[in-house]
Design a protein around this motif. Structure first.
Motif, short mmCIF file in Angstrom:
data_model
loop_
_atom_site.label_atom_id
_atom_site.label_comp_id
_atom_site.label_asym_id
_atom_site.label_seq_id
_atom_site.Cartn_x
_atom_site.Cartn_y
_atom_site.Cartn_z
N HIS A 24 -2.40 -0.74 -5.52
CA HIS A 24 -1.81 0.37 -4.78
C HIS A 24 -1.50 -0.19 -3.39
O HIS A 24 -2.37 -0.79 -2.77
CB HIS A 24 -2.77 1.54 -4.67
N ALA A 43 8.11 0.23 -6.04
CA ALA A 43 7.59 1.07 -7.13
C ALA A 43 8.42 0.87 -8.39
O ALA A 43 7.88 0.94 -9.51
CB ALA A 43 7.58 2.53 -6.71
N THR A 50 0.72 3.12 -13.13
CA THR A 50 0.06 4.08 -12.28
C THR A 50 -0.16 3.57 -10.86
O THR A 50 -0.80 4.24 -10.07
CB THR A 50 -1.31 4.49 -12.87
N ALA A 52 0.48 2.99 -7.05
CA ALA A 52 1.17 3.77 -6.04
C ALA A 52 1.69 2.83 -4.96
O ALA A 52 1.01 1.90 -4.56
CB ALA A 52 0.23 4.79 -5.42
N VAL A 54 3.44 3.35 -1.17
CA VAL A 54 3.74 4.34 -0.14
C VAL A 54 4.32 3.63 1.08
O VAL A 54 3.84 2.55 1.44
CB VAL A 54 2.44 5.09 0.26
N GLU A 76 -3.37 8.71 1.93
CA GLU A 76 -2.32 8.62 0.91
C GLU A 76 -2.85 8.01 -0.39
O GLU A 76 -2.47 8.43 -1.47
CB GLU A 76 -1.14 7.78 1.42
N LEU A 77 -3.71 7.00 -0.27
CA LEU A 77 -4.19 6.28 -1.46
C LEU A 77 -5.58 6.68 -1.91
O LEU A 77 -6.06 6.20 -2.92
CB LEU A 77 -4.17 4.77 -1.20
#
Length: 85
Positions: A24, A43, A50, A52, A54, A76-77
């Motif tokens: 992530h 992304a 799955t 992420a 950002v 966010e994570l």
């Protein structure tokens, strides 16, 4: 993983490598739109996965900005395991 200055150069390469590895990732740059655009691009490297990615923009030269960036990235994570500055 939060990677500061990751909209270009070595930071961008690290963000791409971490994304490909399934981490992530929070992409950071001075300009929010650049960070978000890169996050969308990264992304797309792992469709259906799955992980992420950002994008967050802020100027780390401003007092308190680093602390705010880390807090926003963690929110966010759901936490941070690694920061690359």
């Amino acid at each position: 993983v939060l990677i500061t200055g990751s909209t270009r150069g070595i930071g961008r390469a690290l963000a791409e490598a971490c994304t490909r590895a399934g981490a992530h990732v929070v992409v950071h740059g001075r300009r929010e739109h650049e960070a978000r655009n890169l996050a969308c691009l990264l992304a797309s490297l792992r469709p259906g996965e799955t992980c992420a990615v950002v994008g967050i923009g802020c100027d780390l030269a401003q007092p308190g900005a680093g602390r705010a960036l880390a807090a926003r990235a963690a929110a966010e994570l759901g936490g941070l395991d690694l920061v690359i500055n």
